[in-house]
Enzyme design. Structure first.
Site, mmCIF file in Angstrom:
data_model
loop_
_atom_site.group_PDB
_atom_site.id
_atom_site.type_symbol
_atom_site.label_atom_id
_atom_site.label_comp_id
_atom_site.label_asym_id
_atom_site.label_seq_id
_atom_site.Cartn_x
_atom_site.Cartn_y
_atom_site.Cartn_z
ATOM 1 C CG ASP A 179 13.089 13.385 11.643
ATOM 2 O OD1 ASP A 179 12.053 13.009 10.718
ATOM 3 O OD2 ASP A 179 13.820 12.293 13.080
ATOM 4 C CD GLU A 203 8.504 5.546 15.787
ATOM 5 O OE1 GLU A 203 8.664 6.672 14.578
ATOM 6 O OE2 GLU A 203 9.772 5.576 16.513
ATOM 7 C CB SER A 214 16.069 9.193 17.078
ATOM 8 O OG SER A 214 17.392 8.872 15.442
#
Ligand SMILES: Nc1nc(=O)c2c([nH]1)NC[C@@H]1CN(c3ccc(C(=O)N[C@@H](CCC(=O)O)C(=O)O)cc3)CN21
Ligand SMILES: CC(C)C(=O)C(=O)O
Ligand SMILES: [Mg+2]
Length: 261
Positions: free
Chosen positions: A83, A181, A45
């Protein structure tokens, strides 16, 4: 098992909730660790909240390694998740292994990757060779170009069944954690109850074993946040006020003060 990871399993058994926040650099990771956060996610992100892109797809492995290094140096007792970015692991176990090693060397404790049952062989390969994997299902932002927008998942009976099957397959393959999510609360609760590994929810209701929030949403640093995020402070306003005061002080001569020598 790593003592810090064993604590997550123990807390799941005892119904003790854990808190994860994203961080992308040293000062923010230091604040998170000092606040008693249990896990720090170096999320891709960062491509959106730090680099200003409309999605996460342009983030590279080199960028993830750079930010993971900054965070790991400040993480203290927090578990550091990182990630794998888009395009660095989907071809198969060996590609994923190489990318995961890069992030482990940068200081990550757990490597996160997006995808369901199709990722099970990769999870099994990495797990068998010494890497802790966190799987991530539901709204997987790296697939936004297929979906066209960040859409909630698991809202139809069929899609909920598929996600539940994915969760079980990934856990059986050896995933140590599972991020859920933007899925219905009831689905997240059911998956959390069915699995022995800790689930980490975002936009998935209160019944997952842990929560994760994007730091810049939590602190109110971005212009917009997803509907499920809570802005605990309007940090952007605090910063704008301080900066405007600085500009005024320079203009009026109140900063810097005149020194005697
Ligand atoms: N600042 C920030 N916070 C995040 O939590 C975050 C990012 N960026 N970027 C990557 C993904 C994208 N995220 C999102 C974004 C929107 C929804 C969402 O729920 N959107 C609306 C509209 C979806 C639609 O168009 O169908 C929704 O009500 O479902 C969920 C997760 C979560 N992640
Ligand atoms: C929102 C979380 C789960 C994430 O993957 C990220 O920050 O990149
Ligand atoms: Mg991510």
């Amino acid at each position: 098992m790593h003592k810090r990871i064993a604590r997550w399993f123990q807390d799941k058994k005892n119904g003790i909730k854990r808190a994860v926040v994203t961080a992308y650099d040293h000062p923010f990771a230091r604040f998170a660790a000092a606040a008693g956060v249990h896990g720090i996610l170096v999320g891709d992100s960062l491509g959106m909240v730090v680099a200003g892109a409309p999605d996460t797809l342009a983030v590279t492995l080199e960028q993830m390694a750079y930010h993971t290094q900054m965070v790991a140096r400040a993480a203290g007792d927090c578990l550091v998740f990182a990630d794998l970015p888009f395009g660095t692991y989907e071809k198969g176990p060996e590609q994923a292994w190489d990318a995961a090693v890069t992030l482990l060397r940068a200081g990550a404790d757990v490597i996160k990757l997006e995808g369901g049952a199709e990722m099970a062989p990769t999870v099994a390969f990495c797990t068998a060779r010494g890497i802790n994997i966190c799987a991530h299902i539901g709204l997987t932002p790296q697939r936004v170009r297929q979906w066209g927008s960040f859409q909630r998942q698991g809202t139809s009976a069929e899609s909920a069944r598929r996600l539940q099957a994915d969760a079980e397959t990934l856990a059986e393959a050896g995933a140590r954690f599972l991020v859920l999510e933007a899925v219905p609360d009831t689905l997240a609760a059911r998956i959390t109850r069915d699995l022995t590994i800790p689930t980490i929810g975002i936009g998935a209701g209160p019944d997952t074993d842990a929560q994760v929030l994007v730091m810049h949403d939590l602190l109110g640093l971005g212009a917009e946040s997803p509907p499920f995020a809570r802005r605990y402070i309007e940090g952007g306003q605090v910063m704008r006020d301080a900066l405007a005061e600085y500009v005024r002080d320079v203009g009026s001569g109140h900063f810097p003060p005149r020194r005697k020598v």
